[in-house]
Enzyme design. Structure first.
Site, mmCIF file in Angstrom:
data_model
loop_
_atom_site.group_PDB
_atom_site.id
_atom_site.type_symbol
_atom_site.label_atom_id
_atom_site.label_comp_id
_atom_site.label_asym_id
_atom_site.label_seq_id
_atom_site.Cartn_x
_atom_site.Cartn_y
_atom_site.Cartn_z
ATOM 1 N N PRO A 1 5.415 16.665 -119.251
ATOM 2 C CA PRO A 1 4.336 16.038 -118.488
ATOM 3 C C PRO A 1 4.621 15.871 -116.992
ATOM 4 O O PRO A 1 3.885 15.149 -116.304
ATOM 5 C CB PRO A 1 4.208 14.670 -119.171
ATOM 6 C CG PRO A 1 5.602 14.360 -119.616
ATOM 7 C CD PRO A 1 6.195 15.684 -120.021
ATOM 8 N N GLU A 2 5.643 16.525 -116.467
ATOM 9 C CA GLU A 2 6.013 16.341 -115.066
ATOM 10 C C GLU A 2 4.854 16.587 -114.106
ATOM 11 O O GLU A 2 4.702 15.894 -113.088
ATOM 12 C CB GLU A 2 7.183 17.282 -114.696
ATOM 13 C CG GLU A 2 8.519 16.908 -115.311
ATOM 14 C CD GLU A 2 8.782 17.632 -116.627
ATOM 15 O OE1 GLU A 2 9.951 17.800 -116.978
ATOM 16 O OE2 GLU A 2 7.799 18.025 -117.295
ATOM 17 N N VAL A 3 4.021 17.597 -114.419
ATOM 18 C CA VAL A 3 2.922 17.937 -113.517
ATOM 19 C C VAL A 3 1.978 16.765 -113.303
ATOM 20 O O VAL A 3 1.324 16.647 -112.252
ATOM 21 C CB VAL A 3 2.155 19.171 -114.057
ATOM 22 C CG1 VAL A 3 1.398 18.824 -115.336
ATOM 23 C CG2 VAL A 3 1.213 19.742 -112.998
ATOM 24 N N ILE B 1 2.631 13.776 -112.653
ATOM 25 C CA ILE B 1 3.042 12.911 -111.547
ATOM 26 C C ILE B 1 3.396 13.745 -110.311
ATOM 27 O O ILE B 1 4.088 13.266 -109.406
ATOM 28 C CB ILE B 1 4.231 12.007 -111.940
ATOM 29 C CG1 ILE B 1 5.454 12.843 -112.341
ATOM 30 C CG2 ILE B 1 3.849 11.052 -113.057
ATOM 31 C CD1 ILE B 1 6.748 12.012 -112.439
#
Length: 257
Positions: A136-138, A140
């Protein structure tokens, strides 16, 4: 059992168990944990009695990824300082790949972002049925950087791209279908099933397992011709090991040949 504050280490019955011990932060990766993992894997490698390494987490989750507070605190650091920190994690993944023993991830709860990368950096991933995975990095404004090198080798290009640009969380069944996870066990039977898996793996001839792991990863990205030549050389080395001599003798005696 011996422990540092955030890493637990225990070795018995041919298996070393390394456990992330930061449940209040969902075992988020900070500098101390990454350093502790380096030390724990080195310790397991130096112990001749250890034939398999299991990596797990305390509490509800395997690992939620990078410690976001630590990440935020690094935003104004000089690029060289942040590069050194990033390389510490990259070096951990290299240490795991070059480790003489099979490393097995035991995933319960969530394995997200760098935590998903840490699980996939293991040679084998065992998961609870209810576990969740994702990058889920994208969401943030960040990227799955070093872990992408592992993901790209584990699943197809299109599946990897979809996961990293959508940032969506996906279930263990999907992770197994895509090739990110090896085995999925019912939650109630996970500990028993994982222990049986580790016991079976630790009973394999250690020299043969070590050479097999080394050869598999060493031939990554080689041409077909180079991989065959490297395999031929490894074949010669394998014939020289005590494991091979004893194993052949035992098999031939049992088969009456």
């Amino acid at each position: 059992m011996t422990s540092s504050s955030k890493i637990l280490y225990e070795a018995a019955g041919g298996a070393a168990r390394i456990t992330l011990n930061r449940p209040e932060k969902r075992n988020a990766l900070d500098a101390e944990i990454i350093s502790g993992l380096h030390s724990a894997f080195e310790r397991a490698s130096a112990d001749d009695a250890v034939r398999v390494v299991a990596l797990g987490g305390t509490g509800r989750d395997f690992c939620s990824g990078a410690d976001l507070a630590e990440l935020e605190g690094s935003l104004d650091n000089p690029p060289g300082q942040n590069l050194a920190a990033a390389r510490t994690l990259a070096d951990l993944f290299l240490r795991m790949r070059r480790h003489r023993c099979p490393i097995v991830a035991l995933v319960r709860g969530r394995a997200l972002a760098g935590g998903c990368g840490l699980a996939s950096a293991c040679d084998i991933v065992l998961s609870e049925e209810s576990a969740q995975f994702g990058y889920p990095e994208v969401n943030i404004g960040f990227i799955p950087a070093m872990v992408m090198a592992i993901l790209r080798r584990a699943v197809t290009e299109k599946r990897a791209f979809e996961w990293i640009v959508s940032g969506e969380i996906f279930p263990a069944a999907m992770a197994r279908e895509a090739g990110l996870v090896n085995q999925v066990f019912p939650d109630a039977a996970f500990e028993e099933s994982a222990n049986a898996y580790l016991k079976k793996l630790s009973a394999k001839p250690p020299e043969a397992v070590m050479l097999t792991k080394r050869l598999l990863y060493h031939t990554d990205m080689m041409s077909f011709e180079s991989a065959l030549e490297t395999g031929a050389q490894a074949n010669v080395i394998a014939r020289m090991t005590e494991d091979c001599r004893a194993g052949l003798k035992k098999f031939l005696k049992k088969s009456g040949r």
